[in-house]
Scaffold this motif. Structure first.
Motif, mmCIF file in Angstrom:
data_model
loop_
_atom_site.group_PDB
_atom_site.id
_atom_site.type_symbol
_atom_site.label_atom_id
_atom_site.label_comp_id
_atom_site.label_asym_id
_atom_site.label_seq_id
_atom_site.Cartn_x
_atom_site.Cartn_y
_atom_site.Cartn_z
ATOM 1 N N ALA A 276 0.828 -1.212 0.000
ATOM 2 C CA ALA A 276 0.000 0.000 0.000
ATOM 3 C C ALA A 276 0.858 1.256 0.000
ATOM 4 O O ALA A 276 0.530 2.239 -0.673
ATOM 5 N N GLU A 280 2.055 5.722 -1.663
ATOM 6 C CA GLU A 280 2.566 6.927 -0.999
ATOM 7 C C GLU A 280 3.879 7.375 -1.613
ATOM 8 O O GLU A 280 4.157 8.570 -1.708
ATOM 9 N N GLY A 332 -6.998 6.413 -4.180
ATOM 10 C CA GLY A 332 -6.435 5.247 -3.512
ATOM 11 C C GLY A 332 -7.350 4.711 -2.433
ATOM 12 O O GLY A 332 -7.482 3.491 -2.261
ATOM 13 N N ALA A 333 -8.014 5.608 -1.693
ATOM 14 C CA ALA A 333 -8.943 5.168 -0.656
ATOM 15 C C ALA A 333 -10.174 4.496 -1.254
ATOM 16 O O ALA A 333 -10.670 3.487 -0.730
ATOM 17 N N ALA A 336 -8.935 0.985 -2.971
ATOM 18 C CA ALA A 336 -7.849 0.336 -2.235
ATOM 19 C C ALA A 336 -7.740 -1.170 -2.505
ATOM 20 O O ALA A 336 -6.643 -1.670 -2.771
ATOM 21 N N LEU A 357 -4.794 2.685 3.337
ATOM 22 C CA LEU A 357 -5.246 3.637 2.316
ATOM 23 C C LEU A 357 -6.532 4.332 2.733
ATOM 24 O O LEU A 357 -6.726 5.516 2.422
ATOM 25 N N GLY A 361 -5.012 7.878 2.954
ATOM 26 C CA GLY A 361 -5.189 8.419 1.612
ATOM 27 C C GLY A 361 -5.853 9.789 1.545
ATOM 28 O O GLY A 361 -5.384 10.670 0.811
#
Length: 455
Positions: A276, A280, A332-333, A336, A357, A361
């Motif tokens: 994950a 980032e 991303g959230a 995910a 996330l 996120g």
């Protein structure tokens, strides 16, 4: 273009190729993660332990010390001092070799202890140490590649880095799996094969930049033999690079600390978070894709005495960087599970990655804001606000994560501490921009004749 064209248009025009360079470099790393993940969970976890420190090396060489070269070249050209600008490729080489050797020595000595502290043990630790020995053994190539690229970028030429980096990616697509899995008469090197492929890429890229610079194919025309180098420009680069390195280091140390805390929750949680957090890592190249051009415009404008243009560039770049990274975090959230399952289908690992996330996120936009303002601080040579924001972020992650671990708290609370740190990272330098720090009125004399591009 840096001094006269519309600010927003110039930022976008420069950010597109600059972001492309940064994104391709990250995608190369993601591709390697994908190939390594085919070797099993232990291989993925072992390489994941090394990635934060490898990312730190790239960040320090490219964005920190490299940022010092970029802004110095741009400021020299902004005030019309082509003679000084032409010396910076030599300063790049002067710094790359000792800094690269120092990186190799430090990681050779401290690497094993760091990986153990991050939760590595058994086969996972063995893989991490093998992979680390390869990639950091060639750290000088990483430094040379990024510092020579910085000299090119300081002139506003971002097309050549696109060509070099994309050509390297085209090479790595077949080369990396060939070295990892074997074939065409070559033995399978396992995870370290990806590291060997990365070093080949950095070596060939360094040759390409050196040929361009000393072949006098662009604005800079460095002498073919080493000139007499003054101490002051080197100190300026190291001062900018040193403070920037602390900021970059704190960002990656934050990720390393979080990795260590997550590793305490088990191998599956470590693998899931490691996957994950690759998203980032996208934030840094994207933010630098915006912040790099902003730093160029601010540096050149301050060199030419165009203070209000420099401030306009800072505000515009901060807004673009925050909006773009915020959008990535929200995406991303929302998606995910799809992202995590590209690399791993272990249920516990997927759950940990999705949890990260969802919690962190939505706060990615603060990171983009803070990172662009960090680039502005390099250009104005006023970096204390960004330094304070970065150190506070690291302190929140370290103290909050440690406390939550001692209290046997869930991963959710640990990830919320990460989110709070991101907010601080963006808001403290924003206050500095409100106060106009680094944008005091200046008076300069510009030699316009020397700004004409080389033929």
């Amino acid at each position: 273009m840096l001094l006269a064209h519309p600010v927003a248009w110039t930022i976008v025009r420069l950010a597109i190729p600059n972001s492309a360079v940064m994104l391709v470099q990250v995608l190369i790393g993601l591709l390697e993660v994908y190939f390594v993940s085919r070797l099993g969970l232990e291989a993925l976890a072992g390489v994941s332990l090394v990635f934060p420190l490898l990312a730190l090396t790239v960040a320090v060489s490219q964005g920190a010390t490299g940022g010092g070269i970029v802004t110095s070249v741009a400021r020299a050209l902004g005030r019309g001092d082509a003679a000084e600008a032409n010396t910076y490729p030599w300063y790049a080489l002067l710094l790359a070799v000792p800094l690269g050797i120092a990186t190799t020595v430090v990681m050779w000595i401290a690497g094993p202890a760091i990986y153990r502290a991050m939760g590595g043990h058994g086969t996972t630790l063995q893989i991490a140490m093998q992979y680390s020995g390869v990639v950091f053994g060639g750290a000088t190539l990483i430094w040379t590649f990024n510092l020579l690229m910085a000299a090119v970028r300081g002139t506003g030429n971002l097309r050549l880095p696109v060509v070099v980096v994309c050509s390297g990616a085209a090479l790595l697509v077949p080369l990396s799996p060939l070295l990892i899995f074997g074939g065409l008469g070559m033995p399978a090197l396992g995870p370290i094969g990806g590291g060997v492929a990365l070093l080949i890429n950095y070596g060939l890229g360094s040759l390409a930049y050196a040929s361009y610079l000393w072949g006098h194919l662009g604005v800079l025309q460095p002498s073919r033999s080493p000139p007499r180098l003054a101490l002051a420009p080197a100190i300026t680069i190291l001062k900018i690079g040193g403070i920037s390195a602390i900021i970059a280091a704190s960002t990656n140390v934050t990720l390393t600390l979080v990795t260590a805390y997550v590793g305490a929750h088990g191998l599956e949680a470590l693998a899931g978070y490691g996957t994950a957090s690759r998203l980032e890592f996208l934030l840094v190249p994207i933010s630098y894709g915006i912040g790099g051009p902003v730093g160029m415009i601010v540096s050149a404008s301050l060199g030419a005495g165009l203070v209000e243009r420099a401030r306009q560039a800072a505000w515009t770049g901060a807004a673009i960087g925050g909006a773009l990274t915020g959008t990535i975090g929200l995406a991303g959230a929302l998606f995910a599970p799809i992202w995590i399952e590209l690399f791993n289908n272990d249920p516990a690992a997927v759950q940990a990655g999705v949890q990260y996330l969802h919690d962190v996120g939505p706060f990615y936009g603060f990171f983009g804001l803070g990172f662009v303002l960090y680039c502005v601080g390099q250009a104005t040579r006023r970096q204390m606000a960004s330094l304070l924001g970065a150190l506070t972020r690291a302190a929140i992650a370290a103290a909050g994560g440690y406390l939550l671990l001692r209290l046997h708290a869930s991963l959710d609370l640990n990830f919320f501490a990460v989110s709070a740190g991101m907010m601080i990272f963006g808001l403290i330098p924003l206050w500095s921009l409100f106060r106009r720090m680094g944008f005091e009125d200046v008076t300069v004399t510009v030699n316009k004749q020397s700004l004409q591009p080389a033929r």
